[in-house]
Write a protein that holds these residues in place. Structure first.
Motif, PDB file in Angstrom:
ATOM      1  N   SER A   1     -11.742  -0.362   2.967  1.00  0.00           N
ATOM      2  CA  SER A   1     -12.006  -1.793   3.127  1.00  0.00           C
ATOM      3  C   SER A   1     -13.226  -2.227   2.338  1.00  0.00           C
ATOM      4  O   SER A   1     -13.195  -3.234   1.617  1.00  0.00           O
ATOM      5  N   ILE A   2     -14.323  -1.475   2.451  1.00  0.00           N
ATOM      6  CA  ILE A   2     -15.558  -1.847   1.761  1.00  0.00           C
ATOM      7  C   ILE A   2     -15.417  -1.677   0.250  1.00  0.00           C
ATOM      8  O   ILE A   2     -15.776  -2.559  -0.531  1.00  0.00           O
ATOM      9  N   VAL A   3     -14.867  -0.545  -0.183  1.00  0.00           N
ATOM     10  CA  VAL A   3     -14.824  -0.242  -1.604  1.00  0.00           C
ATOM     11  C   VAL A   3     -13.927  -1.221  -2.352  1.00  0.00           C
ATOM     12  O   VAL A   3     -14.311  -1.768  -3.390  1.00  0.00           O
ATOM     13  N   VAL A   4     -12.745  -1.477  -1.833  1.00  0.00           N
ATOM     14  CA  VAL A   4     -11.819  -2.365  -2.534  1.00  0.00           C
ATOM     15  C   VAL A   4     -12.346  -3.793  -2.554  1.00  0.00           C
ATOM     16  O   VAL A   4     -12.346  -4.468  -3.587  1.00  0.00           O
ATOM     17  N   GLY A   5     -12.820  -4.271  -1.423  1.00  0.00           N
ATOM     18  CA  GLY A   5     -13.323  -5.638  -1.382  1.00  0.00           C
ATOM     19  C   GLY A   5     -14.516  -5.834  -2.282  1.00  0.00           C
ATOM     20  O   GLY A   5     -14.639  -6.842  -2.988  1.00  0.00           O
ATOM     21  N   ALA A   6     -15.407  -4.842  -2.299  1.00  0.00           N
ATOM     22  CA  ALA A   6     -16.633  -4.968  -3.079  1.00  0.00           C
ATOM     23  C   ALA A   6     -16.379  -4.761  -4.567  1.00  0.00           C
ATOM     24  O   ALA A   6     -16.923  -5.478  -5.402  1.00  0.00           O
TER      25      ALA A   6
ATOM     26  N   VAL B   1      -2.598 -12.617  -5.462  1.00  0.00           N
ATOM     27  CA  VAL B   1      -3.883 -12.002  -5.804  1.00  0.00           C
ATOM     28  C   VAL B   1      -5.006 -12.656  -4.995  1.00  0.00           C
ATOM     29  O   VAL B   1      -5.895 -11.982  -4.474  1.00  0.00           O
ATOM     30  N   SER B   2      -4.958 -13.992  -4.886  1.00  0.00           N
ATOM     31  CA  SER B   2      -5.981 -14.695  -4.104  1.00  0.00           C
ATOM     32  C   SER B   2      -5.932 -14.271  -2.638  1.00  0.00           C
ATOM     33  O   SER B   2      -6.969 -14.058  -2.008  1.00  0.00           O
ATOM     34  N   LEU B   3      -4.713 -14.138  -2.088  1.00  0.00           N
ATOM     35  CA  LEU B   3      -4.575 -13.702  -0.700  1.00  0.00           C
ATOM     36  C   LEU B   3      -5.108 -12.277  -0.531  1.00  0.00           C
ATOM     37  O   LEU B   3      -5.833 -11.977   0.428  1.00  0.00           O
ATOM     38  N   GLY B   4      -4.757 -11.402  -1.481  1.00  0.00           N
ATOM     39  CA  GLY B   4      -5.261 -10.037  -1.418  1.00  0.00           C
ATOM     40  C   GLY B   4      -6.775  -9.996  -1.512  1.00  0.00           C
ATOM     41  O   GLY B   4      -7.436  -9.225  -0.815  1.00  0.00           O
ATOM     42  N   ALA B   5      -7.337 -10.861  -2.382  1.00  0.00           N
ATOM     43  CA  ALA B   5      -8.792 -10.906  -2.529  1.00  0.00           C
ATOM     44  C   ALA B   5      -9.458 -11.393  -1.256  1.00  0.00           C
ATOM     45  O   ALA B   5     -10.503 -10.873  -0.841  1.00  0.00           O
ATOM     46  N   VAL B   6      -8.878 -12.414  -0.623  1.00  0.00           N
ATOM     47  CA  VAL B   6      -9.431 -12.935   0.629  1.00  0.00           C
ATOM     48  C   VAL B   6      -9.429 -11.855   1.702  1.00  0.00           C
ATOM     49  O   VAL B   6     -10.437 -11.611   2.379  1.00  0.00           O
ATOM     50  N   LEU B   7      -8.287 -11.170   1.848  1.00  0.00           N
ATOM     51  CA  LEU B   7      -8.190 -10.147   2.884  1.00  0.00           C
ATOM     52  C   LEU B   7      -9.066  -8.933   2.567  1.00  0.00           C
ATOM     53  O   LEU B   7      -9.677  -8.341   3.463  1.00  0.00           O
ATOM     54  N   ALA B   8      -9.137  -8.561   1.275  1.00  0.00           N
ATOM     55  CA  ALA B   8      -9.954  -7.403   0.902  1.00  0.00           C
ATOM     56  C   ALA B   8     -11.430  -7.672   1.144  1.00  0.00           C
ATOM     57  O   ALA B   8     -12.141  -6.831   1.708  1.00  0.00           O
TER      58      ALA B   8
ATOM     59  N   VAL C   1      -1.594  -5.610   2.989  1.00  0.00           N
ATOM     60  CA  VAL C   1      -1.392  -6.702   2.037  1.00  0.00           C
ATOM     61  C   VAL C   1      -2.238  -6.485   0.785  1.00  0.00           C
ATOM     62  O   VAL C   1      -1.793  -6.738  -0.343  1.00  0.00           O
ATOM     63  N   VAL C   2      -3.458  -6.008   0.968  1.00  0.00           N
ATOM     64  CA  VAL C   2      -4.362  -5.767  -0.163  1.00  0.00           C
ATOM     65  C   VAL C   2      -3.763  -4.743  -1.119  1.00  0.00           C
ATOM     66  O   VAL C   2      -3.743  -4.941  -2.342  1.00  0.00           O
ATOM     67  N   LEU C   3      -3.273  -3.635  -0.584  1.00  0.00           N
ATOM     68  CA  LEU C   3      -2.703  -2.588  -1.417  1.00  0.00           C
ATOM     69  C   LEU C   3      -1.482  -3.099  -2.176  1.00  0.00           C
ATOM     70  O   LEU C   3      -1.287  -2.786  -3.363  1.00  0.00           O
ATOM     71  N   ALA C   4      -0.663  -3.911  -1.508  1.00  0.00           N
ATOM     72  CA  ALA C   4       0.506  -4.490  -2.170  1.00  0.00           C
ATOM     73  C   ALA C   4       0.100  -5.384  -3.336  1.00  0.00           C
ATOM     74  O   ALA C   4       0.706  -5.353  -4.418  1.00  0.00           O
ATOM     75  N   SER C   5      -0.941  -6.181  -3.142  1.00  0.00           N
ATOM     76  CA  SER C   5      -1.392  -7.077  -4.215  1.00  0.00           C
ATOM     77  C   SER C   5      -1.939  -6.291  -5.401  1.00  0.00           C
ATOM     78  O   SER C   5      -1.724  -6.676  -6.563  1.00  0.00           O
ATOM     79  N   LEU C   6      -2.630  -5.182  -5.151  1.00  0.00           N
ATOM     80  CA  LEU C   6      -3.173  -4.374  -6.236  1.00  0.00           C
ATOM     81  C   LEU C   6      -2.059  -3.707  -7.044  1.00  0.00           C
ATOM     82  O   LEU C   6      -2.135  -3.614  -8.279  1.00  0.00           O
TER      83      LEU C   6
END
Length: 590
Positions: free
Chosen positions: A48-53, A327-334, A201-206
Motif C-alpha cells: 500500500s505504501i510503496v505503490v501509492g508513494a 488510472v485516476s481511480l487506481g491512483a486515488v485508491l493507491a 483495484v490498484v493492481l488491476a489499473s497498473l
C-alpha cells in the motif's frame, strides 16, 4: 512497584552511560498491541505504501523534472541500494522482535543516543511521506470526483507566494488527512482489510497501464526532442544527463520506503521474527518489477516533458478516456491506502519510542480496542504542516534524506551485530569486538560520504578521482582489519544477510552517494527537524528512559514500562502506575 526519586540509586547513572546504554532482547516489553497480522496483511501494508508513494506520486514529477525516460535506470539504481538495506532489515527483524523497526534495531546494537537520532529521523521520514501522499491524493480525488474545481479554487484564493513553499494552501488535503487518521483509530485489522480491498483495484489499473502503454505508445517518445519554449532538459533518453539519473535515484528511494514500514508492525505481527523477513522480500520483489514496467510504459506512451504535475499519470492516457479514469481511480485508491498505512507506521514508531521513555510517555495511551490513540493523533501534526507549507518535490527530498539515514544505520547494525555476543549488556559496556566493529563500520561510512562529496565537488578530474580513491582506501582498510581480527559470533536466526560485511558496506557506499546527491537545503530542513527531536530527548528522554529509571531504582529493565490506559492499571510489562499525569521521574541528577 513505583519508581521515584526516593527509591532511586544514590550513585546515579553517568551521562555517557545513558547515551550508550542498550535494550536487551530478553527484557523488552511486548508492546501491548493486538497481534493479529499475518504475512498477507504485512505484505498488503507494505504494498500500500510503496505503490501509492512511488508509482502515482513520484514517477510523473521525477520523470519530467529530473530524469526523463531514463527514470527506469533511476529506479533500478535506487532498487539496488534499497535491496541491500532490505536484506539487512530482514536479518535484524529475524533477530530482534518488537515495535519500532530501525529505531528498535539501533537501540539493541548501538545504544540510546543513536536510537534517539534514528527514531526522530524515522518519524520525520514517515510524516513527510504521509504529507506528500495526502497532497497527491487530494489532486487525484479532485480530478476524478470534482473535475478539478477544488484545486482551481484553492489556487486562486489560497495562494502562497514564497520560495520553496507550496503554491497554495491545500485545505482539501487537510480534510483527507483527518479522514485517514479516523480510519486508523478504528483498528489495525480493519485498516488492513480496507487496504486489501482497494489494492485489488490498484493492481488491476497498473496491469492495464503496462498493457495499454506498450500497445499504444511509440518508441519515438523515448528519444523525442523538447519544444523550443520548454525548459525540461535537452530531450532524448537522458535529457538531464547522468547526474539527473543519480539525483533521480536518490529521490526514487522514497518509492521503496514501504518495506521498512512492515518492520514497524513487529508488535502486531503474529510471528514477527519469521513473518516480517518473508514479507519484506515478497514486497520488494513485487514492487521492483512493477516500477520498471510501469515507468517504461508511461514514458513510452507520452513524452516525458508532458508529465510535469502530480496527476500526469492519468493525463498520459487521455487519448483513451476509460483508461484515464481507471488510472485516476487506481491512483486515488493507491494513495489512499498508502496514506492509511503511513499513519499506521508513523504512529507505531511514536508509540515505541514513548513506550521506551525516549519521548513523552503520555503518547502511549491505548484505547479499549488496543489502538495507540494519542500516537496516531500526534503522527498527523507534522504532515498537516507539510501539506500547508511545502510543495510535493520538497516533501519527497526531505523524506529521502530521513530514509537514507535509517538505511545507513541498519547496514551498520548488521556489520556490528555479527560480532555482538548473545547476551547484550545494557549498561553501555561494549566488548572489544563491538568497539572495533563500530569504529570500522562508522569509519567506512564517513569515508564513503567524503569520497562521494569529493567526486561531486571536483568532478571526474584527477584531483576528484584521486581524493575519492584515497578516502575509499582508508574505509576499505578498516573493514579488512575488522574482518581479519574478529570472528563472527554465530547466533541462530531465520534469515541472515549474505556477504557480511561487504554487502552492507556496499549499501553504505551507495546510500552515501545518494545522500550527497540531495540539495543542501534538504539536509538543512532534515537537520532542523532532527535537532528539535534531539532537544526533546535532551530535556526528557535522557532522564526518563526505561533503562535509566530501572538503574536508578535498582530493578530489572523488564519491570519498567509505560502506561497504556489509565492510572492504577498494570500494563503488558507488569508495571503499576498510580498516577498517569505525574510521570515516574521529573528530574534526575547525574
Amino acid at each position: 512497584m513505583k519508581i521515584s526519586k526516593s527509591s532511586a540509586s544514590k550513585t546515579g547513572v553517568s551521562l555517557l552511560e545513558r547515551l550508550t546504554q542498550r535494550r536487551t532482547p530478553e527484557s523488552a516489553p511486548d508492546g501491548g498491541l493486538n497481534r493479529c497480522l499475518s504475512i498477507f496483511d504485512l505484505v498488503n501494508s507494505g504494498f500500500s505504501i510503496v505503490v501509492g508513494a512511488g508509482i502515482f506520486v513520484i514517477t510523473p514529477v521525477l520523470t519530467a523534472n529530473t530524469t526523463g525516460p531514463a527514470v527506469t535506470f533511476s529506479y533500478l539504481i535506487a532498487g539496488l541500494a534499497a535491496l541491500v538495506s532490505a536484506l539487512t532489515y530482514a536479518e535484524l527483524a529475524a533477530r530482534f522482535s518488537g515495535i519500532g523497526s530501525a529505531y528498535l534495531y539501533v537501540y539493541y546494537v548501538l545504544g540510546e543516543l543513536a536510537a534517539g537520532i534514528i527514531g526522530i529521523s524515522m518519524i520525520i521520514e514517515w510524516m513527510i511521506g504521509l504529507a506528500s501522499l495526502i497532497k497527491s491524493l487530494s489532486i487525484y480525488t479532485d480530478r476524478l470526483a470534482f473535475n478539478g474545481t477544488i484545486i482551481a479554487w484553492e489556487s486562486k484564493h489560497m495562494v502562497i507566494d514564497l520560495p520553496y513553499m507550496a503554491k497554495y494552501v491545500d485545505l482539501f488535503a487537510l480534510l483527507i488527512l483527518i479522514m485517514c487518521g479516523t480510519l486508523n483509530l478504528w483498528g489495525v485489522k480493519e485498516t488492513v482489510v480496507v487496504s486489501a480491498i482497494c489494492n485489488v483495484v490498484v493492481l488491476a489499473s497498473l496491469i492495464i497501464i503496462v498493457i495499454v502503454g506498450f500497445a499504444k505508445g511509440s518508441l519515438s517518445n523515448w528519444f523525442q526532442a523538447v519544444p523550443e519554449d520548454d525548459t525540461h532538459g535537452e530531450g532524448g533518453y537522458f535529457p538531464y544527463g547522468a547526474s539527473g539519473v543519480f539525483t533521480g535515484a536518490s529521490l526514487a528511494y522514497f518509492s521503496y520506503g514501504g518495506f521498512d514500514a512492515i518492520a514497524c508492525l513487529g508488535c502486531e505481527a503474529k510471528n514477527p521474527q519469521k513473518d516480517i523477513p518473508i514479507s519484506m522480500v515478497l514486497t520488494f520483489g513485487m514492487i521492483m518489477s512493477l516500477y520498471v514496467m510501469v515507468c517504461g510504459a508511461v514514458t513510452y506512451v507520452a513524452p516525458y516533458y508532458t508529465l510535469a504535475n502530480e496527476a500526469s499519470m492519468s493525463l498520459a492516457f487521455s487519448f483513451m478516456p476509460w483508461v484515464g479514469i481507471l488510472v485516476s481511480l487506481g491512483a486515488v485508491l493507491a494513495t489512499a491506502t498508502g496514506s492509511f498505512a503511513s499513519v499506521l507506521a508513523t504512529s507505531r514508531v511514536v508509540y515505541g519510542m514513548a513506550q521506551d521513555g525516549i519521548i513523552y510517555r503520555k503518547l502511549t495511551y491505548v484505547s479499549s480496542n488496543q489502538v495507540p490513540v494519542v500516537a496516531i493523533l500526534v503522527s498527523m501534526v507534522l504532515p498537516a504542516a507539510g501539506i500547508v507549507l511545502l510543495d510535493i518535490e520538497e516533501l519527497v527530498m526531505m523524506n529521502s534524506g530521513g530514509m537514507l539515514i535509517c538505511f545507513c544505520l541498519t547496514n551498520v547494525c548488521v556489520m556490528v551485530g555479527r560480532y555482538q555476543p548473545h547476551h547484550i549488556e545494557s549498561k553501555g559496556v561494549y566488548t572489544s569486538a563491538e568497539k572495533l566493529s563500530i569504529f570500522a563500520s562508522l569509519s567506512f561510512w564517513v569515508c564513503s560520504i567524503a569520497a562521494c562529496a569529493c567526486l561531486k565537488g571536483l568532478g571526474l578530474t584527477i584531483a576528484g578521482i584521486g581524493t575519492s580513491v584515497c578516502f575509499l582506501t582508508v574505509g576499505v582498510t578498516t573493514i579488512i582489519v575488522m574482518k581479519l581480527k574478529l570472528d563472527e559470533i554465530w547466533i541462530p536466526s531465520s534469515f541472515k544477510c549474505p556477504l557480511v560485511p561487504w554487502l552492507p558496506a556496499a549499501g553504505l557506499l551507495i546510500n552515501s552517494a545518494l545522500m550527497v546527491s540531495l540539495p543542501l537545503m534538504t539536509w538543512a530542513r532534515v537537520g532542523a527537524c532532527t535537532a528539535l527531536g534531539l532537544l526533546s530527548y535532551a530535556t526528557y528522554g535522557i532522564k526518563n528512559s526505561n533503562i535509566t529509571l530501572s538503574k536508578l531504582a535498582n530493578v530489572g529493565y523488564g519491570s519498567v514500562a509505560t502506561d497504556t490506559s489509565r492510572s492504577g492499571s498494570i500494563n503488558s510489562s507488569g508495571y503499576v502506575y498510580t498516577d498517569v499525569d505525574k510521570l515516574l521521574v521529573d528530574d534526575v541528577d547525574d
